[in-house]
Scaffold this motif. Sequence first.
Motif, PDB file in Angstrom:
ATOM      1  N   GLY A  24       0.819  -1.207   0.000  1.00 11.11           N
ATOM      2  CA  GLY A  24       0.000   0.000   0.000  1.00 11.11           C
ATOM      3  C   GLY A  24       0.853   1.257   0.000  1.00 11.11           C
ATOM      4  N   HIS A  25       1.942   1.226   0.763  1.00 10.22           N
ATOM      5  CA  HIS A  25       2.829   2.390   0.803  1.00 10.22           C
ATOM      6  C   HIS A  25       3.640   2.523  -0.480  1.00 10.22           C
ATOM      7  N   VAL A  26       4.147   1.412  -0.978  1.00  6.60           N
ATOM      8  CA  VAL A  26       5.013   1.445  -2.159  1.00  6.60           C
ATOM      9  C   VAL A  26       4.205   1.688  -3.436  1.00  6.60           C
ATOM     10  N   PHE A  27       3.018   1.112  -3.499  1.00  9.60           N
ATOM     11  CA  PHE A  27       2.169   1.247  -4.690  1.00  9.60           C
ATOM     12  C   PHE A  27       0.770   1.743  -4.276  1.00  9.60           C
ATOM     13  N   PRO A  28       0.668   2.981  -3.796  1.00  9.80           N
ATOM     14  CA  PRO A  28      -0.627   3.469  -3.283  1.00  9.80           C
ATOM     15  C   PRO A  28      -1.601   3.803  -4.411  1.00  9.80           C
ATOM     16  N   ILE A  29      -2.816   3.384  -4.242  1.00 14.14           N
ATOM     17  CA  ILE A  29      -3.839   3.685  -5.237  1.00 14.14           C
ATOM     18  C   ILE A  29      -4.114   5.182  -5.294  1.00 14.14           C
ATOM     19  N   TYR A  30      -3.867   5.882  -4.180  1.00 17.18           N
ATOM     20  CA  TYR A  30      -4.138   7.319  -4.117  1.00 17.18           C
ATOM     21  C   TYR A  30      -3.207   8.123  -5.036  1.00 17.18           C
ATOM     22  N   LEU A  31      -2.031   7.581  -5.315  1.00 13.20           N
ATOM     23  CA  LEU A  31      -1.042   8.299  -6.132  1.00 13.20           C
ATOM     24  C   LEU A  31      -0.720   7.542  -7.423  1.00 13.20           C
ATOM     25  N   ARG A  32      -1.708   6.824  -7.931  1.00 12.48           N
ATOM     26  CA  ARG A  32      -1.537   6.051  -9.171  1.00 12.48           C
ATOM     27  C   ARG A  32      -0.377   5.061  -9.046  1.00 12.48           C
TER      28      ARG A  32
END
Length: 208
Positions: free
Chosen positions: A96-104
């Motif tokens: 979640g931190h490395v590939f957050p949906i919030y930041l594409r």
Amino acid sequence: MSLELLLWMLAAYLIAGIPVGLVVGRARGVDLREVGSGNIGATNALRAMGKAWGALVFVLDVAKAAVPVAAALHYLGPNPGGPTKVALVALAAILGHVFPIYLRFRGGKGVACAFGVFLVLAPKAALLSVIVYAQTVWLTRVSAVGSLTAALVIVVVAWVDPSVPLPYVILAAALAGLIWERHRPNLEQMFAHAREARAREAKLDRNE
């Protein structure tokens, strides 16, 4: 994989994916993606906003991974297959931190979050990694080298500690691989600088 576990993983992913570095930076009028290394983690926050704000981002990054993992350990850990389930929740938090949906899906490098995860799952390994990180940064003056070394320390200590379940050891190895991969540009840059330094030394030797 049960629906309950999937919901735990989803919750961990969404919580740990919150880009706290970006939020804190914007509150200070700084977009971390546009300064320094462009990373939203604590190291770039420290360089862009100073020690106090960098420390705040670090604490929040640690907490956003540690809290869902601690909750999973409490509720899922005692059940059959508990360590494996908790490890999967922890992995979801890091992703979640490395590939957050919030930041594409463009996030941080996962170092602080990995520390938060193992502060819950293997405290001795996590605390020793901090000591090694600090020592390595003091010797090399390079945060990336400290991060990479600390990731390996967690794997080794978790492996030799009989109190750490095997799923957590496998998780540590997976996270170390992910952290090293995320630091690949740093490694390439360091190797390039080393080659340039050797070339300059060779040129000076020829001119003498």
